[in-house]
Write an enzyme that holds these catalytic residues in place. Sequence first.
Site, PDB file in Angstrom:
ATOM      1  CB  THR A  53     -56.862  -7.535 -40.314  1.00 28.71           C
ATOM      2  OG1 THR A  53     -57.099  -5.601 -41.541  1.00 28.71           O
ATOM      3  CG2 THR A  53     -58.213  -8.075 -41.468  1.00 28.71           C
ATOM      4  CE1 TYR A  96     -53.939 -10.589 -43.125  1.00 32.44           C
ATOM      5  CE2 TYR A  96     -54.387  -7.931 -43.674  1.00 32.44           C
ATOM      6  CZ  TYR A  96     -54.187  -8.832 -42.401  1.00 32.44           C
ATOM      7  OH  TYR A  96     -54.469  -8.604 -41.544  1.00 32.44           O
TER       8      TYR A  96
END
Length: 334
Positions: free
Chosen positions: A117, A142
């Site tokens: 990501t 995250y």
Amino acid sequence: MSILVTGGAGYIGSHMVWELLDAGHEVVVLDRLSTGFQWALAPGAKFYRGDIGDRHVLDEIILTHRISAIIHFAGSVIVPESVSDPLSYYDNNTAKSRTLIAAAVEGGVKHFVFSSTAAVYGTHEDMKPVRETARLKPESPYGTSKLMTEMMLKDAAVAHDFNYTVLRYFNVAGADPSLRTGQSTRGATHLIKVACEAALGKRPGIDVFGVDYPTLDGTCIRDYIHVSDLAAVHLLALERMQSGGKSIVANCGYGHGFSVLEVLNRVKSITGNDFPVRFAPRRSGDAVSVVADSTIAHSEFNWIPKYDDLSLILKTALSWEEQLSSREVDLSVS
């Protein structure tokens, strides 16, 4: 090739399965169905319902199907949730990925593609497209949980006969142009998914988190990549490794961004439907602007995007949303 796709019943994973089958590969899917759906799987894919943290299941799949490559999508992806419940993200995204990598190494799997990501970068003050050499400073658990998995892959490749490709996604959106699959998760938090639901009357409106960012309209800017272009990058990355390509990290985006309000206004324009937009405070962990420099993906994979058009992305997302309304499918979490 015989390829294991983790999280293959989910949004991006289900598109990947179609991409691989269309290319003639054998596909095995491992998914615990926490957010995915078995009905979303393409016919022809072999399915195991299970967890990537279950070493017994992993060993069985790798041995039985002679897996030669793994494409790893399974994981938790909601930034605010990671802030409120960080340990679950370090468990699901990091610890379980370690189990998967170990099973791959010990099972003789040579190639590994990891779904990472842009959250590993955090916010960069100059607001320019981000290169892979940029400072890595995730602003949420995250992003950190994904970065830790990248680090494990790098170290494993040094120690073993094993190579990897890390693909750092920017904002994935849209649906398969043939409407074979799309974003179906109930209660999804992706902006375009939520906006499409609001435009079609499935939600009472949409919340915009933060209107005081240093951008032209005060809302965050993101680089939206069509999910089918993203699936294509994975296949190209796999083919590159098959041909002897070394381990690599590459961004996946289009190199230009749109603000939250620009996206919402475009959805309203395409559908002709207005819907309430509520302004709320900023969320913890949200970066101001995240736009990709994808030079490496273009040069190393010979990747040429087909769907680099916001209106096209939105139209495929809306078409899928309309199809979900007309089909009798179970959207409850299995």
